[in-house]
Scaffold this motif. Structure first.
Motif, short mmCIF file in Angstrom:
data_model
loop_
_atom_site.label_atom_id
_atom_site.label_comp_id
_atom_site.label_asym_id
_atom_site.label_seq_id
_atom_site.Cartn_x
_atom_site.Cartn_y
_atom_site.Cartn_z
N ARG A 94 -8.02 10.94 -11.03
CA ARG A 94 -7.97 11.71 -12.28
C ARG A 94 -9.26 12.52 -12.42
NH1 ARG A 94 -4.20 9.76 -16.02
NH2 ARG A 94 -3.19 7.84 -15.35
N ASP A 95 -9.14 13.70 -13.01
CA ASP A 95 -10.32 14.52 -13.24
C ASP A 95 -11.01 14.12 -14.54
OD1 ASP A 95 -8.90 15.77 -15.31
OD2 ASP A 95 -8.52 17.59 -14.16
N ARG A 96 -12.09 14.80 -14.88
CA ARG A 96 -12.87 14.45 -16.08
C ARG A 96 -12.06 14.63 -17.36
NH1 ARG A 96 -18.03 17.45 -17.20
NH2 ARG A 96 -18.36 17.16 -15.01
N ASN A 97 -10.95 15.38 -17.29
CA ASN A 97 -10.08 15.57 -18.45
C ASN A 97 -8.95 14.55 -18.49
OD1 ASN A 97 -11.56 17.94 -19.20
ND2 ASN A 97 -10.50 19.00 -17.53
N ASP A 98 -9.01 13.53 -17.63
CA ASP A 98 -8.02 12.46 -17.51
C ASP A 98 -6.66 12.95 -17.00
OD1 ASP A 98 -7.66 9.68 -17.59
OD2 ASP A 98 -6.57 9.81 -19.48
N GLU A 99 -6.67 14.10 -16.35
CA GLU A 99 -5.44 14.63 -15.75
C GLU A 99 -5.26 14.03 -14.36
OE1 GLU A 99 -3.26 16.72 -17.14
OE2 GLU A 99 -4.41 17.16 -18.96
N VAL A 100 -4.04 13.61 -14.05
CA VAL A 100 -3.76 13.09 -12.70
C VAL A 100 -3.77 14.27 -11.74
CG1 VAL A 100 -2.07 11.97 -11.20
CG2 VAL A 100 -2.42 11.13 -13.54
N CYS A 101 -4.60 14.17 -10.71
CA CYS A 101 -4.72 15.23 -9.71
C CYS A 101 -3.98 14.88 -8.42
CB CYS A 101 -6.18 15.50 -9.41
SG CYS A 101 -7.08 16.08 -10.87
N VAL A 102 -4.15 13.65 -7.96
CA VAL A 102 -3.53 13.21 -6.71
C VAL A 102 -3.17 11.74 -6.84
CG1 VAL A 102 -3.85 12.94 -4.21
CG2 VAL A 102 -4.99 14.81 -5.40
N VAL A 103 -1.99 11.40 -6.32
CA VAL A 103 -1.60 9.99 -6.20
C VAL A 103 -1.48 9.70 -4.71
CG1 VAL A 103 0.15 8.25 -6.72
CG2 VAL A 103 -0.37 10.05 -8.41
N VAL A 104 -2.20 8.69 -4.27
CA VAL A 104 -2.22 8.30 -2.86
C VAL A 104 -1.57 6.93 -2.75
CG1 VAL A 104 -3.67 7.91 -0.83
CG2 VAL A 104 -4.42 9.52 -2.60
N GLU A 105 -0.59 6.80 -1.86
CA GLU A 105 0.03 5.50 -1.61
C GLU A 105 -0.02 5.22 -0.12
OE1 GLU A 105 3.88 4.99 -3.36
OE2 GLU A 105 3.08 5.20 -5.39
N GLY A 106 -0.31 3.97 0.22
CA GLY A 106 -0.41 3.62 1.62
C GLY A 106 -0.19 2.15 1.87
N VAL A 107 -0.24 1.81 3.13
CA VAL A 107 -0.12 0.42 3.56
C VAL A 107 -1.32 0.10 4.43
CG1 VAL A 107 1.24 -1.24 4.92
CG2 VAL A 107 2.41 0.46 3.47
N MET A 108 -2.00 -1.00 4.10
CA MET A 108 -3.13 -1.50 4.86
C MET A 108 -2.68 -2.76 5.60
SD MET A 108 -5.57 0.62 4.05
CE MET A 108 -6.97 -0.25 4.73
N VAL A 109 -3.22 -2.95 6.81
CA VAL A 109 -2.81 -4.08 7.65
C VAL A 109 -4.04 -4.83 8.14
CG1 VAL A 109 -1.58 -4.74 9.76
CG2 VAL A 109 -0.77 -2.79 8.40
N GLY A 110 -4.00 -6.16 8.03
CA GLY A 110 -5.02 -6.98 8.66
C GLY A 110 -4.99 -6.73 10.16
N PHE A 111 -6.16 -6.68 10.80
CA PHE A 111 -6.23 -6.20 12.17
C PHE A 111 -7.25 -6.99 12.97
CE2 PHE A 111 -7.84 -2.99 15.27
CZ PHE A 111 -6.64 -2.66 15.88
N ASP A 112 -6.89 -7.32 14.21
CA ASP A 112 -7.81 -7.97 15.14
C ASP A 112 -8.28 -6.91 16.14
OD1 ASP A 112 -9.03 -9.25 17.30
OD2 ASP A 112 -7.72 -11.00 17.16
N PRO A 113 -9.56 -6.50 16.08
CA PRO A 113 -10.05 -5.44 16.97
C PRO A 113 -9.99 -5.81 18.45
CG PRO A 113 -11.67 -5.92 15.24
CD PRO A 113 -10.58 -6.94 15.13
N GLU A 114 -10.06 -7.10 18.77
CA GLU A 114 -10.03 -7.51 20.18
C GLU A 114 -8.63 -7.36 20.78
OE1 GLU A 114 -11.90 -11.22 21.12
OE2 GLU A 114 -13.58 -10.81 19.74
N THR A 115 -7.62 -7.80 20.05
CA THR A 115 -6.25 -7.72 20.56
C THR A 115 -5.54 -6.44 20.15
OG1 THR A 115 -5.29 -8.82 18.63
CG2 THR A 115 -6.02 -10.23 20.48
N GLU A 116 -6.14 -5.72 19.17
CA GLU A 116 -5.55 -4.51 18.60
C GLU A 116 -4.14 -4.77 18.06
OE1 GLU A 116 -5.99 -1.22 21.31
OE2 GLU A 116 -8.13 -1.12 20.88
N LYS A 117 -4.00 -5.93 17.41
CA LYS A 117 -2.72 -6.32 16.80
C LYS A 117 -2.96 -6.73 15.35
CE LYS A 117 -0.75 -7.96 21.11
NZ LYS A 117 0.38 -7.15 21.41
N SER A 118 -1.87 -6.69 14.58
CA SER A 118 -1.98 -7.13 13.19
C SER A 118 -2.17 -8.64 13.14
CB SER A 118 -0.74 -6.71 12.40
OG SER A 118 0.40 -7.40 12.86
#
Length: 139
Positions: A94-118
């Motif tokens: 939201r901007d300083r006028n409390d107007e919605v500018c952008v809505v972002v939706e996503g999915v985050m996944v737990g991750f093992d960097p060694e195996t590169e798997k969730s």
């Protein structure tokens, strides 16, 4: 009622394009900064172990531009659902006028960097995330 995490982010001098609007690619950076603050303060800060995560998906609904004059922005972070190894997240910018500018939706996944798997999220992480999610859609 689920909690909502809120933080304020400054619109930096170099964030604007020739039209005086914040460049659309920077909204991903704003969303990421708000997500990092949310995790540091409300998840890891409340006792969950720090753990690597990756973005699985991210979608942006651009509703109005942010300009130098309408910053700083406020970002509201909420959780859409909590699964075993992933969670849905929404960031409303939201901007300083409390107007919605952008809505972002996503999915985050737990991750093992060694195996590169969730990997499963810790029980404490899921418990804390659930406080920001509607109980009717929790897994």
């Amino acid at each position: 009622m689920p909690k909502i995490y809120t933080c304020e982010l400054q619109v930096r001098w170099g964030d604007s394009d020739r039209n005086g609007h914040v460049n659309n690619v920077l909204y991903a950076e704003y969303a990421q900064e708000a997500r990092i603050r949310f995790f540091k303060e409300r998840i890891v800060g409340a006792g969950a172990p720090p753990a690597p995560m990756v973005v699985r998906t991210m979608a942006f609904d651009y509703q109005r531009p942010v300009t130098d004059e309408t910053g700083p922005i406020t970002v509201e972070v909420s959780i859409l659902r909590v699964g075993t190894s992933s969670f849905g997240v929404r960031e409303v910018l939201r901007d300083r006028n409390d107007e919605v500018c952008v809505v972002v939706e996503g999915v985050m996944v737990g991750f093992d960097p060694e195996t590169e798997k969730s990997v499963p999220l810790s029980e404490r992480t899921r418990e804390l995330l659930q406080e920001y999610a509607p109980t009717s859609v929790a897994h």
